[in-house]
Design a protein around this motif. Structure first.
Motif, PDB file in Angstrom:
ATOM      1  N   GLY A 190       0.666  -1.358   0.177  1.00 36.33           N
ATOM      2  CA  GLY A 190       0.100   0.173  -0.056  1.00 36.33           C
ATOM      3  C   GLY A 190       0.929   1.209   0.095  1.00 36.33           C
ATOM      4  N   ALA A 191       0.330   2.371   0.004  1.00 41.25           N
ATOM      5  CA  ALA A 191       0.917   3.780   0.126  1.00 41.25           C
ATOM      6  C   ALA A 191       1.928   3.697   1.246  1.00 41.25           C
ATOM      7  CB  ALA A 191      -0.124   4.745   0.080  1.00 41.25           C
ATOM      8  N   LEU A 192       1.370   3.497   2.671  1.00 39.61           N
ATOM      9  CA  LEU A 192       2.126   3.803   3.509  1.00 39.61           C
ATOM     10  C   LEU A 192       3.462   2.294   3.634  1.00 39.61           C
ATOM     11  CD1 LEU A 192       3.211   4.987   6.464  1.00 39.61           C
ATOM     12  CD2 LEU A 192       1.489   3.464   7.402  1.00 39.61           C
ATOM     13  N   LEU A 231       2.604 -14.022   3.270  1.00 40.92           N
ATOM     14  CA  LEU A 231       0.949 -13.724   2.965  1.00 40.92           C
ATOM     15  C   LEU A 231       0.393 -13.406   4.551  1.00 40.92           C
ATOM     16  CD1 LEU A 231       0.164 -16.441   0.437  1.00 40.92           C
ATOM     17  CD2 LEU A 231       0.083 -13.938   0.458  1.00 40.92           C
ATOM     18  N   GLN A 232      -0.458 -12.415   4.508  1.00 34.58           N
ATOM     19  CA  GLN A 232      -1.178 -12.160   5.775  1.00 34.58           C
ATOM     20  C   GLN A 232      -1.969 -13.275   6.278  1.00 34.58           C
ATOM     21  OE1 GLN A 232      -4.582  -9.580   5.309  1.00 34.58           O
ATOM     22  NE2 GLN A 232      -3.825  -7.954   6.798  1.00 34.58           N
ATOM     23  N   ASP A 233      -2.300 -14.101   5.400  1.00 34.38           N
ATOM     24  CA  ASP A 233      -3.140 -15.265   6.162  1.00 34.38           C
ATOM     25  C   ASP A 233      -2.468 -16.706   6.143  1.00 34.38           C
ATOM     26  OD1 ASP A 233      -5.594 -13.889   6.578  1.00 34.38           O
ATOM     27  OD2 ASP A 233      -6.204 -14.101   4.553  1.00 34.38           O
ATOM     28  N   ILE A 259      -0.587   2.684  13.998  1.00 33.48           N
ATOM     29  CA  ILE A 259      -0.815   3.753  13.034  1.00 33.48           C
ATOM     30  C   ILE A 259      -2.252   3.711  12.185  1.00 33.48           C
ATOM     31  CG2 ILE A 259       0.218   4.818  10.800  1.00 33.48           C
ATOM     32  CD1 ILE A 259       2.853   3.200  11.395  1.00 33.48           C
ATOM     33  N   GLY A 260      -2.711   2.630  12.401  1.00 33.25           N
ATOM     34  CA  GLY A 260      -3.833   2.621  11.516  1.00 33.25           C
ATOM     35  C   GLY A 260      -4.954   1.315  12.050  1.00 33.25           C
ATOM     36  N   ASN A 261      -6.134   1.367  11.443  1.00 32.19           N
ATOM     37  CA  ASN A 261      -6.934   0.116  11.831  1.00 32.19           C
ATOM     38  C   ASN A 261      -8.012  -0.070  10.730  1.00 32.19           C
ATOM     39  OD1 ASN A 261      -8.321  -1.327  13.752  1.00 32.19           O
ATOM     40  ND2 ASN A 261     -10.056   0.135  13.772  1.00 32.19           N
ATOM     41  N   ALA A 262      -7.064  -0.589   9.398  1.00 29.57           N
ATOM     42  CA  ALA A 262      -7.820  -0.826   8.316  1.00 29.57           C
ATOM     43  C   ALA A 262      -8.900  -1.855   8.516  1.00 29.57           C
ATOM     44  CB  ALA A 262      -6.741  -1.193   7.199  1.00 29.57           C
ATOM     45  N   SER A 263      -8.662  -2.691   9.351  1.00 31.57           N
ATOM     46  CA  SER A 263      -9.731  -3.777   9.499  1.00 31.57           C
ATOM     47  C   SER A 263     -11.203  -3.215   9.934  1.00 31.57           C
ATOM     48  CB  SER A 263      -9.171  -5.025  10.401  1.00 31.57           C
ATOM     49  OG  SER A 263      -9.239  -4.242  11.865  1.00 31.57           O
ATOM     50  N   ARG A 264     -10.897  -1.987  10.427  1.00 39.53           N
ATOM     51  CA  ARG A 264     -12.152  -1.350  11.158  1.00 39.53           C
ATOM     52  C   ARG A 264     -12.911  -2.189  12.071  1.00 39.53           C
ATOM     53  NH1 ARG A 264     -14.975   0.540   5.569  1.00 39.53           N
ATOM     54  NH2 ARG A 264     -15.736   2.253   6.437  1.00 39.53           N
ATOM     55  N   GLY A 309       0.862   5.260  20.005  1.00 42.94           N
ATOM     56  CA  GLY A 309      -0.116   5.581  18.966  1.00 42.94           C
ATOM     57  C   GLY A 309       0.757   6.613  17.883  1.00 42.94           C
ATOM     58  N   LEU A 310       0.565   7.009  16.636  1.00 43.95           N
ATOM     59  CA  LEU A 310       0.955   7.786  15.788  1.00 43.95           C
ATOM     60  C   LEU A 310      -0.293   8.276  15.231  1.00 43.95           C
ATOM     61  CD1 LEU A 310       3.827   7.250  13.343  1.00 43.95           C
ATOM     62  CD2 LEU A 310       2.042   8.660  13.150  1.00 43.95           C
ATOM     63  N   TRP A 311      -0.250   9.667  15.412  1.00 43.56           N
ATOM     64  CA  TRP A 311      -1.391  10.436  14.308  1.00 43.56           C
ATOM     65  C   TRP A 311      -0.366  11.587  13.545  1.00 43.56           C
ATOM     66  CZ3 TRP A 311      -5.941  14.193  15.526  1.00 43.56           C
ATOM     67  CH2 TRP A 311      -6.624  14.385  14.196  1.00 43.56           C
ATOM     68  N   LEU A 327      -9.657   1.462  -3.353  1.00 41.42           N
ATOM     69  CA  LEU A 327      -8.829   1.383  -1.998  1.00 41.42           C
ATOM     70  C   LEU A 327      -9.525   0.497  -1.152  1.00 41.42           C
ATOM     71  CD1 LEU A 327      -6.268   2.695  -0.516  1.00 41.42           C
ATOM     72  CD2 LEU A 327      -7.486   4.530  -0.223  1.00 41.42           C
ATOM     73  N   LEU A 328     -10.717   0.835  -0.531  1.00 45.87           N
ATOM     74  CA  LEU A 328     -11.437   0.149   0.258  1.00 45.87           C
ATOM     75  C   LEU A 328     -11.353  -1.579  -0.041  1.00 45.87           C
ATOM     76  CD1 LEU A 328     -12.949   0.822   2.992  1.00 45.87           C
ATOM     77  CD2 LEU A 328     -15.072   0.921   1.575  1.00 45.87           C
ATOM     78  N   ASP A 329     -11.460  -1.762  -1.192  1.00 52.29           N
ATOM     79  CA  ASP A 329     -11.311  -3.324  -1.661  1.00 52.29           C
ATOM     80  C   ASP A 329     -10.361  -3.950  -1.830  1.00 52.29           C
ATOM     81  OD1 ASP A 329     -14.422  -2.795  -1.417  1.00 52.29           O
ATOM     82  OD2 ASP A 329     -14.351  -2.879  -3.891  1.00 52.29           O
TER      83      ASP A 329
HETATM   84  P1  NDP Z   1      -3.132   1.536   1.759  1.00 50.11           P
HETATM   85  O1  NDP Z   1      -2.758   1.891   0.304  1.00 50.11           O
HETATM   86  O2  NDP Z   1      -2.184   1.025   2.514  1.00 50.11           O
HETATM   87  O3  NDP Z   1      -4.398   0.739   1.674  1.00 50.11           O
HETATM   88  C1  NDP Z   1      -4.984  -0.089   2.563  1.00 50.11           C
HETATM   89  C2  NDP Z   1      -4.359  -1.525   2.797  1.00 50.11           C
HETATM   90  O4  NDP Z   1      -4.815  -1.919   4.014  1.00 50.11           O
HETATM   91  C3  NDP Z   1      -5.157  -2.373   1.657  1.00 50.11           C
HETATM   92  O5  NDP Z   1      -4.560  -2.457   0.502  1.00 50.11           O
HETATM   93  C4  NDP Z   1      -4.995  -3.514   2.640  1.00 50.11           C
HETATM   94  O6  NDP Z   1      -3.574  -4.255   2.257  1.00 50.11           O
HETATM   95  C5  NDP Z   1      -4.861  -3.362   3.740  1.00 50.11           C
HETATM   96  N1  NDP Z   1      -6.007  -3.766   4.802  1.00 50.11           N
HETATM   97  C6  NDP Z   1      -5.663  -4.808   5.856  1.00 50.11           C
HETATM   98  N2  NDP Z   1      -7.056  -5.445   6.000  1.00 50.11           N
HETATM   99  C7  NDP Z   1      -7.751  -4.517   5.627  1.00 50.11           C
HETATM  100  C8  NDP Z   1      -9.282  -4.383   5.572  1.00 50.11           C
HETATM  101  N3  NDP Z   1      -9.983  -5.181   6.323  1.00 50.11           N
HETATM  102  N4  NDP Z   1      -9.923  -3.550   4.694  1.00 50.11           N
HETATM  103  C9  NDP Z   1      -9.203  -2.804   3.739  1.00 50.11           C
HETATM  104  N5  NDP Z   1      -7.794  -2.776   3.696  1.00 50.11           N
HETATM  105  C10 NDP Z   1      -7.193  -3.614   4.324  1.00 50.11           C
HETATM  106  O7  NDP Z   1      -3.714   2.680   2.672  1.00 50.11           O
HETATM  107  P2  NDP Z   1      -2.876   4.034   3.147  1.00 50.11           P
HETATM  108  O8  NDP Z   1      -1.401   3.834   3.142  1.00 50.11           O
HETATM  109  O9  NDP Z   1      -3.460   5.193   3.256  1.00 50.11           O
HETATM  110  O10 NDP Z   1      -3.060   3.445   4.663  1.00 50.11           O
HETATM  111  C11 NDP Z   1      -2.536   2.238   5.315  1.00 50.11           C
HETATM  112  C12 NDP Z   1      -2.955   2.195   6.717  1.00 50.11           C
HETATM  113  O11 NDP Z   1      -2.110   3.406   7.454  1.00 50.11           O
HETATM  114  C13 NDP Z   1      -4.517   2.711   7.309  1.00 50.11           C
HETATM  115  O12 NDP Z   1      -4.875   1.856   8.302  1.00 50.11           O
HETATM  116  C14 NDP Z   1      -4.457   4.143   7.479  1.00 50.11           C
HETATM  117  O13 NDP Z   1      -5.485   4.617   8.062  1.00 50.11           O
HETATM  118  C15 NDP Z   1      -3.118   4.153   8.165  1.00 50.11           C
HETATM  119  N6  NDP Z   1      -2.500   5.592   8.111  1.00 50.11           N
HETATM  120  C16 NDP Z   1      -2.368   6.308   9.335  1.00 50.11           C
HETATM  121  C17 NDP Z   1      -1.965   7.571   9.273  1.00 50.11           C
HETATM  122  C18 NDP Z   1      -1.655   8.102  10.849  1.00 50.11           C
HETATM  123  O14 NDP Z   1      -1.417   9.383  10.764  1.00 50.11           O
HETATM  124  N7  NDP Z   1      -2.060   7.401  11.858  1.00 50.11           N
HETATM  125  C19 NDP Z   1      -1.122   8.200   8.073  1.00 50.11           C
HETATM  126  C20 NDP Z   1      -1.409   7.115   7.027  1.00 50.11           C
HETATM  127  C21 NDP Z   1      -1.774   5.882   6.800  1.00 50.11           C
HETATM  128  P3  NDP Z   1      -3.620  -5.861   2.024  1.00 50.11           P
HETATM  129  O15 NDP Z   1      -4.545  -6.054   0.864  1.00 50.11           O
HETATM  130  O16 NDP Z   1      -2.081  -6.254   1.776  1.00 50.11           O
HETATM  131  O17 NDP Z   1      -3.865  -6.240   3.642  1.00 50.11           O
END
Ligand code: NDP
Length: 323
Positions: free
Chosen positions: A150-152, A190-192, A237-242, A261-263, A310-312
């Motif tokens: 991903g981007a980060l 692999l994540q899984d 840094i994040g909670n992509a799983s929500r 924590g980092l924001w 991005l979400l998918d």
């Molecule tokens: P990315 O380009 O990394 O896209 C998100 C990636 O998260 C997906 O490609 C996926 O990678 C992974 N992922 C894991 N689980 C899930 C899920 N259940 N649903 C969707 N994606 C999932 O995005 P960003 O670089 O913008 O952000 C990455 C993370 O870092 C996010 O959590 C974001 O909130 C956080 N962030 C926080 C910042 C801060 O200041 N705290 C600043 C920048 C980013 P894969 O398919 O390989 O699992």
């Protein structure tokens, strides 16, 4: 001018194209002709109303962008009309013109394209603070990078390698792991992968990793604790799983773990930390040691699709929208 407007919060398809007035820069502000907008997971969460701060509607999303300075408000010095800049504002970039406080301008090497400049601020400053300012990463240490393509993730791998660190990269597909390896990741998983916890521990000599950049959260957070070395530092840094994570503080005691924590938004107010990161990052980008990874690029009219992709988890590198 045409802009993306959100009137009610929800999934990406709540975003609509509208004709809106061109914004006028007030004192201390500059107007930028937007070339490229970097889309972050935070933008998706903000449109959904799930971000760390409350999203006020109606609004135009887009917090990170690059473009050409077109007009300068009263009291702004050191900014030239016609100069390419990157900028971090709260919102408003998904439009032909955006206004930002001059304090939100980020110095970028002029060698970068508009899309590369838009891919730079959020991911690279966050990676720097995660690895260095808060993570205290050292040359020769192992770091675990999640969502590595991903981007980060791509920014973190490049920076960690430039710092002389060893990288374990995790992602959801083999194609994504290939991207991580191409950027220098030493071990990819692999994540899984069913044995992922043990494999991460083994990668770092059986001891676990001393530094983890945690971006997935939920039940994966518990795994990060298990993957960490004794005295390990986990930077949240994040909670992509929500999903919600369970943290039992006593587990931190047993192995002397640190969770930080980092924001980025609040760290940007730390002028010393920001200046140090900016100096290090512009040097690394200028010398070609790190290169912002531009991912898929969309037109303004396809903004909802960009957010949904991005979400998918369909995207790698930084998602870019070009107005
Ligand atoms: P990315 O380009 O990394 O896209 C998100 C990636 O998260 C997906 O490609 C996926 O990678 C992974 N992922 C894991 N689980 C899930 C899920 N259940 N649903 C969707 N994606 C999932 O995005 P960003 O670089 O913008 O952000 C990455 C993370 O870092 C996010 O959590 C974001 O909130 C956080 N962030 C926080 C910042 C801060 O200041 N705290 C600043 C920048 C980013 P894969 O398919 O390989 O699992």
């Amino acid at each position: 001018m045409t802009a993306v407007v959100v009137e009610r919060l929800g999934p990406p398809d709540v975003m609509e194209l509208r004709d809106v007035p061109v914004p006028v820069p007030g004192p201390g502000e500059v107007r930028i002709e937007v070339e490229a907008v970097g889309i972050n997971f935070a933008d998706v969460l903000a449109v959904a109303g799930e971000y760390l701060t409350r999203t006020k509607v109606p609004y135009t999303p887009g917090m990170e962008f690059a473009g050409i300075v077109e007009s300068v408000g009263e009291g702004v010095s050191g900014v030239q009309v016609g100069q390419r800049v990157a900028a971090l504002g709260g919102s408003g970039a998904l439009a032909k013109y955006a206004v930002v406080n001059a304090a939100g301008l980020i110095p970028v090497p002029q060698s970068l394209s508009g899309a590369q400049a838009a891919a730079f601020p959020v991911s690279y400053f966050t990676a720097y603070h995660g690895l260095k300012t808060l993570g205290h990463g050292r040359s020769g240490e192992w770091v675990l990078v999640q969502a590595a393509a991903g981007a980060l993730g791509t920014a973190s791998i490049q920076l960690a390698k430039a710092m002389g660190m060893h990288v374990v990269a995790m992602a959801s597909t083999e194609d994504k792991l290939r991207i991580a390896r191409d950027l220098g990741a030493d071990v990819t998983l692999l994540q899984d992968d069913e044995e992922r916890v043990q494999k991460v521990r083994d990668a770092a000599g059986g001891q676990g990793v001393p530094l983890i950049l945690e971006v997935v959260g939920g039940r994966r957070f518990q795994e990060s604790l298990d993957m960490a070395a004794s005295r390990g530092r986990i930077i949240v840094i994040g909670n992509a799983s929500r999903e919600q994570a369970n943290l039992r503080p006593v587990e931190l005691m047993k192995r002397n773990l640190t969770v930080t924590g980092l924001w980025l938004t609040s760290l940007m107010f730390d002028r010393a930390a920001t200046a140090e990161a900016a100096q290090a990052l512009t040097g690394l980008v200028g010398s070609g040691q790190v290169t912002p990874q531009v991912g898929p690029t969309y037109a303004l009219a396809d903004s909802a699709r960009a957010f949904q992709d991005l979400l998918d988890r369909k995207t790698t590198g930084k998602v870019i929208i070009e107005p």
